[in-house]
Design an enzyme around this catalytic site. Structure first.
Site, short mmCIF file in Angstrom:
data_model
loop_
_atom_site.label_atom_id
_atom_site.label_comp_id
_atom_site.label_asym_id
_atom_site.label_seq_id
_atom_site.Cartn_x
_atom_site.Cartn_y
_atom_site.Cartn_z
N GLY A 131 -0.05 -2.72 9.64
CA GLY A 131 1.14 -3.49 10.04
C GLY A 131 1.24 -3.68 11.54
N SER A 180 2.85 -1.26 2.80
CA SER A 180 3.21 -0.60 4.06
C SER A 180 4.66 -0.13 4.02
CB SER A 180 2.97 -1.53 5.24
OG SER A 180 1.63 -1.50 5.62
N CYS A 215 -19.02 8.89 6.28
CA CYS A 215 -19.13 9.78 5.13
C CYS A 215 -18.28 11.01 5.45
CB CYS A 215 -20.59 10.19 4.90
SG CYS A 215 -21.26 11.11 6.28
N1 LIG Z 1 -3.90 7.09 2.76
C1 LIG Z 1 -4.35 6.94 3.97
O1 LIG Z 1 -5.20 7.67 4.40
C2 LIG Z 1 -3.83 5.85 4.79
C3 LIG Z 1 -4.54 5.49 5.90
C4 LIG Z 1 -4.06 4.47 6.68
C5 LIG Z 1 -2.91 3.84 6.33
N2 LIG Z 1 -2.19 4.24 5.24
C6 LIG Z 1 -0.93 3.58 4.89
O2 LIG Z 1 -1.18 2.70 3.80
C7 LIG Z 1 -0.25 1.62 3.87
C8 LIG Z 1 -0.98 0.31 3.70
O3 LIG Z 1 -1.82 0.03 4.81
P1 LIG Z 1 -2.44 -1.45 4.98
O4 LIG Z 1 -3.24 -1.42 6.21
O5 LIG Z 1 -3.10 -1.87 3.72
O6 LIG Z 1 -1.11 -2.28 5.22
P2 LIG Z 1 -0.91 -3.87 5.27
O7 LIG Z 1 0.42 -4.05 5.89
O8 LIG Z 1 -2.11 -4.52 5.83
O9 LIG Z 1 -0.84 -4.30 3.73
C9 LIG Z 1 0.25 -4.01 2.89
C10 LIG Z 1 0.21 -4.99 1.73
O10 LIG Z 1 1.26 -4.70 0.83
C11 LIG Z 1 1.81 -5.92 0.38
N3 LIG Z 1 3.18 -5.64 -0.05
C12 LIG Z 1 4.24 -5.31 0.74
N4 LIG Z 1 5.32 -5.06 0.00
C13 LIG Z 1 4.95 -5.23 -1.29
C14 LIG Z 1 5.61 -5.08 -2.52
N5 LIG Z 1 6.89 -4.68 -2.57
N6 LIG Z 1 4.92 -5.32 -3.68
C15 LIG Z 1 3.61 -5.70 -3.64
N7 LIG Z 1 2.93 -5.88 -2.49
C16 LIG Z 1 3.59 -5.61 -1.33
C17 LIG Z 1 1.73 -6.84 1.58
O11 LIG Z 1 1.77 -8.20 1.22
C18 LIG Z 1 0.39 -6.43 2.18
O12 LIG Z 1 -0.68 -7.20 1.68
C19 LIG Z 1 0.46 1.78 5.22
O13 LIG Z 1 1.72 2.37 5.00
C20 LIG Z 1 -0.43 2.69 5.99
O14 LIG Z 1 0.26 3.47 6.96
C21 LIG Z 1 -2.64 5.21 4.47
#
Ligand SMILES: NC(=O)c1ccc[n+]([C@@H]2O[C@H](COP(=O)([O-])OP(=O)(O)OC[C@H]3O[C@@H](n4cnc5c(N)ncnc54)[C@H](O)[C@@H]3O)[C@@H](O)[C@H]2O)c1
Length: 557
Positions: A46, A257, A402
Site C-alpha cells: 500500500g 491490506s 530460500c
Molecule cells: N504475511 C506476511 O509476511 C506479509 C508480508 C508483507 C505484507 N503483508 C501484509 O499483507 C497485506 C497485503 O499486502 P499486498 O502487498 O498484497 O497489498 P496490496 O495493497 O498491494 O493489495 C491488497 C489487495 O487487496 C484487495 N482488496 C482490498 N480490500 C478488499 C476486500 N475487501 N475484498 C477483496 N479484495 C480487497 C485490493 O484491491 C488489492 O488488490 C498487507 O496488509 C501487508 O502488510 C504480509
C-alpha cells in the site's frame, strides 16, 4: 520521474568507489524497479516506500556514488542526511525508517507526520532496499502453507483454501497453495488485478460468482488437482455467502491490506471507482464503512472456524482492524507466525536471498546449484528450489530467496564469496533477507504474538540485532518501526555484499553467526522449546541467567 525509468545497473562496471557501495546502489535501483508504483517510489504493502521523494532518491544515488570505503551514509526515513567517517569494515549505509517515540506511535500521528514530510513508511524490504519482487513472498507463503499442510498429513492435496487479495504480496498465495498441492479460492475486488494475475499465471481460472467458484474448487480438490480460482468480489461478502451456503473451506485466511482501512481495504457495497471517490471526499466515512466490512469479514471467518475450518491471520492486521471495529473475539483467530513459522525461527531458520549484481541469470543458476549441493538433506529447500524455477520469474536483477538455518547461512555466503573471488561469477552478489526473521522483529500482532514468556511487546531484540549487524560489519543496516499499522512493530534489516574479498569472509562469519544467532537466543530466552533444545548445540556463547529465569517464573506463579 516516470514508472520504469529506474532500472538496476548490470555488468562489471563500477559507478561507485567500491563494490559494497555499488551493490547497495543496485539494490536500491532494483527495489524501485520492482515496485508496485515506482513513479511514486511505492514498492509494496500500500504505502511502503524506498525513498521519501524523488529529490531524496537522487541525493541517495549521488551520495552512494561518492561514498569512500571508510565512510557511512546516514538515511533518515528515506532522506539522506549525512556522511560520516567510519572504518573500512563498518556498514556503508545505516538507515532508520518511521521510528516514532512511544507516545506518538499511532496510525493517526504517523499519518500526520508523514503528510508533513517528516517520515515515511518503509514496510520491511521497501525502505531497506532489499525487495526482489513477488518471489520473496511466494517463498514465505510456500513455507507457511507447507507448515499449515502439516496439520493435514503434510499436504494440502484435496483441500480448498479461501483467501483474498491479489496485490504485491497477496498474489503469491495461490502459487504457494498450489505448490503444496492445494486449491486456492481468491477474492479480489479489482478486476484489472485479476486479469493481470491470469495473464502472469498466478491465477488459473476466473469464476463468475461464489457458487461457480466453489464448484470449480471442489471439483479440483476432489480430483486432487492443484488450482487457483479467482472471483471478483469483496472478501467479506464471499466469506459470508460461503458460510450461509454451508460451503466451508478447509483453510481460510486473508491478504487484503487490512492494516490500513483508508487506502488498503475496500468496503463492501462500493465499486472501486465509488470507493476511490468516497475515500477522497469523505475519508472518515470511508474508514467507518471499511471498519463495518472488516467486522463482517472477521465474523464470517470466526463462523468458519467454529465450523471446523483452519483459520489464521496472514500478517495483515485483519484481527486488529476487526477488534477495533467491535469484534471482541477477533483474536480467537491465531496468527500465522505463532501457528506455523515459530519453530523455524526458533532455530535461526529464516529468509535468506542472493541478488546477482551482474544481472546475469547464469550467476543465479550457479548459486542455486550451490545451495542444492551444499544442503542435500534439507528437503524443504530442495522442494522450493524445484518449484522456484517454475513459479517465479526474474524481476529486475536475478535473485533467489530460500530459508536457511543458523550455520547454513554463513556456509552459503562463504561459498558465494569464494565463487566471486575465483571468477566463477560475473560480478559480486548481495545477500539480504526480510525483516520477518528469527531475531529481527518485534511485532506483537504477528512475529512475536503469544511468546511463551509473554515478551511479545519487548522491542529490545530488533535493536540488538541491528547493533550486532553494525558490529559485525554488514554493508547496510536498517531499523524500522511500523507505527502506521495497527499494533505497531520494530524490525531490523541487513544486507551484505560478497565482493570476493577476505574482509567479506570475515564479515560473513561475524554477521551470519550473530544475525540468526540472536534470534535463537531471543526464542530460547522466551522458552520456545525448539530454541531451548537447539541452543546448547548451536555454538552460540549464550549467557543463560538461571537465577533471573527462575525469579521471573516464580513472579509469574
Ligand atoms: N504475511 C506476511 O509476511 C506479509 C508480508 C508483507 C505484507 N503483508 C501484509 O499483507 C497485506 C497485503 O499486502 P499486498 O502487498 O498484497 O497489498 P496490496 O495493497 O498491494 O493489495 C491488497 C489487495 O487487496 C484487495 N482488496 C482490498 N480490500 C478488499 C476486500 N475487501 N475484498 C477483496 N479484495 C480487497 C485490493 O484491491 C488489492 O488488490 C498487507 O496488509 C501487508 O502488510 C504480509
Amino acid at each position: 520521474m516516470k514508472a520504469g525509468a529506474v532500472q538496476p545497473a548490470r555488468g562489471a562496471e563500477l559507478r561507485c568507489q567500491g563494490w559494497r557501495q555499488e551493490g547497495i546502489l543496485r539494490m536500491l535501483e532494483n527495489t524501485v524497479a520492482n515496485g508496485e508504483r515506482p513513479d511514486e517510489l511505492v514498492i509494496y504493502g500500500g504505502i511502503g516506500k524506498a525513498a521519501r521523494d524523488w529529490p531524496s532518491y537522487h541525493a541517495i544515488v549521488a551520495a552512494l556514488r561518492d561514498l569512500a570505503d571508510d565512510e557511512t551514509l546516514v538515511v533518515q526515513s528515506g532522506r539522506p542526511v549525512a556522511v560520516f567517517r567510519s572504518f573500512p569494515d563498518s556498514p556503508r549505509v545505516v538507515l532508520a525508517n518511521a521510528n516514532l517515540v512511544p507516545r506518538a506511535a499511532t496510525t493517526q500521528r504517523f499519518g500526520e507526520l508523514s503528510a508533513a514530510g517528516l517520515t515515511m513508511h518503509g514496510q520491511y524490504t521497501a525502505g531497506s532496499w532489499a525487495y526482489i519482487g513477488g518471489q520473496g513472498i511466494v517463498q514465505g507463503s510456500f513455507e507457511t502453507f507447507g507448515a499449515c499442510a502439516g496439520s493435514f498429513g503434510g499436504t494440502l492435496s484435496g483441500r480448498v483454501v479461501l483467501t483474498a487479495g491479489l496485490g504485491g504480496m497477496g498474489s503469491a498465495q495461490g502459487p504457494a497453495i498450489a505448490m503444496n498441492q492445494g486449491v486456492a479460492l481468491v477474492c479480489e475486488v479489482d478486476e484489472t488485478k485479476i486479469a493481470n494475475r491470469l495473464a502472469d499465471g498466478r491465477v488459473d481460472e476466473i469464476a463468475k460468482d461464489v457458487p461457480d467458484a466453489w464448484r470449480r474448487c471442489r471439483k479440483a480438490a476432489d480430483g486432487r488437482q492443484p488450482l487457483v480460482v479467482a472471483v471478483a468480489a469483496n472478501a467479506a461478502d464471499v466469506a459470508e455467502e460461503l458460510v450461509s451456503r454451508g460451503m466451508l473451506p478447509d483453510v481460510a485466511t486473508d491478504q487484503t491490506s487490512a492494516h490500513d482501512l483508508l487506502t488498503g481495504y475496500v468496503p463492501a457495497g462500493y465499486s472501486l471507482v465509488e470507493a476511490t471517490r468516497l475515500r477522497e471526499a469523505h475519508p472518515d466515512e470511508y474508514r467507518r464503512a471499511a471498519g463495518t466490512t472488516v467486522a463482517r469479514h472477521v465474523r464470517a471467518l470466526l463462523a468458519m472456524r467454529n465450523g471446523g475450518t483452519t483459520v489464521f491471520e496472514y500478517g495483515n492486521d485483519l484481527r486488529g482492524a476487526g477488534k477495533l471495529a467491535g469484534v471482541a473475539e477477533a483474536f480467537d483467530i491465531p496468527g500465522f507466525v505463532a501457528s506455523y513459522v515459530r519453530p523455524s525461527f526458533a532455530v535461526g531458520r529464516g529468509p535468506y536471498r542472493w541478488v546477482c549484481l551482474s544481472g546475469e541469470e547464469s550467476d543465479r543458476v550457479a548459486i542455486d546449484t550451490t545451495a542444492r549441493t551444499l544442503f542435500p538433506e534439507d528437503d524443504r529447500l530442495q522442494q522450493w528450489l524445484g518449484h522456484a524455477e517454475r513459479w517465479t520469474a526474474t524481476e529486475g536483477l536475478p535473485a533467489r530467496i530460500c530459508w536457511l538455518g543458523h550455520g547454513a547461512r554463513a556456509l552459503m555466503a562463504r561459498e558465494i564469496n569464494r565463487k566471486v573471488r575465483e571468477g566463477e561469477l560475473a560480478a559480486p552478489v548481495a545477500i539480504t533477507r526480510d525483516h520477518l526473521d528469527s531475531g529481527s522483529c518485534s511485532y506483537p500482532g504477528r512475529e512475536t504474538e503469544n511468546m511463551p514468556d509473554g515478551s511479545d511487546e519487548i522491542a529490545d531484540w530488533p535493536y540488538l540485532n541491528a547493533m550486532l549487524n553494525v558490529a559485525g560489519g554488514a554493508d547496510l543496516v536498517a531499523i524500522h518501526q511500523n507505527a502506521g499499522i495497527i499494533g505497531g512493530s520494530c524490525s531490523a534489516g541487513m544486507t551484505l555484499v560478497c565482493d570476493g574479498s577476505e574482509l567479506a569472509d570475515e564479515r560473513i562469519d561475524r554477521c551470519f553467526a550473530s544475525d540468526p544467532g540472536i534470534g535463537v537466543v531471543r526464542h530460547a530466552t522466551a522458552g520456545v522449546p525448539e530454541a531451548v533444545a537447539y541452543l546448547p548445540h548451536s555454538g552460540i556463547h549464550a549467557i543463560h541467567n538461571q537465577a533471573s529465569d527462575q525469579q521471573s517464573r516464580s513472579d509469574k506463579d
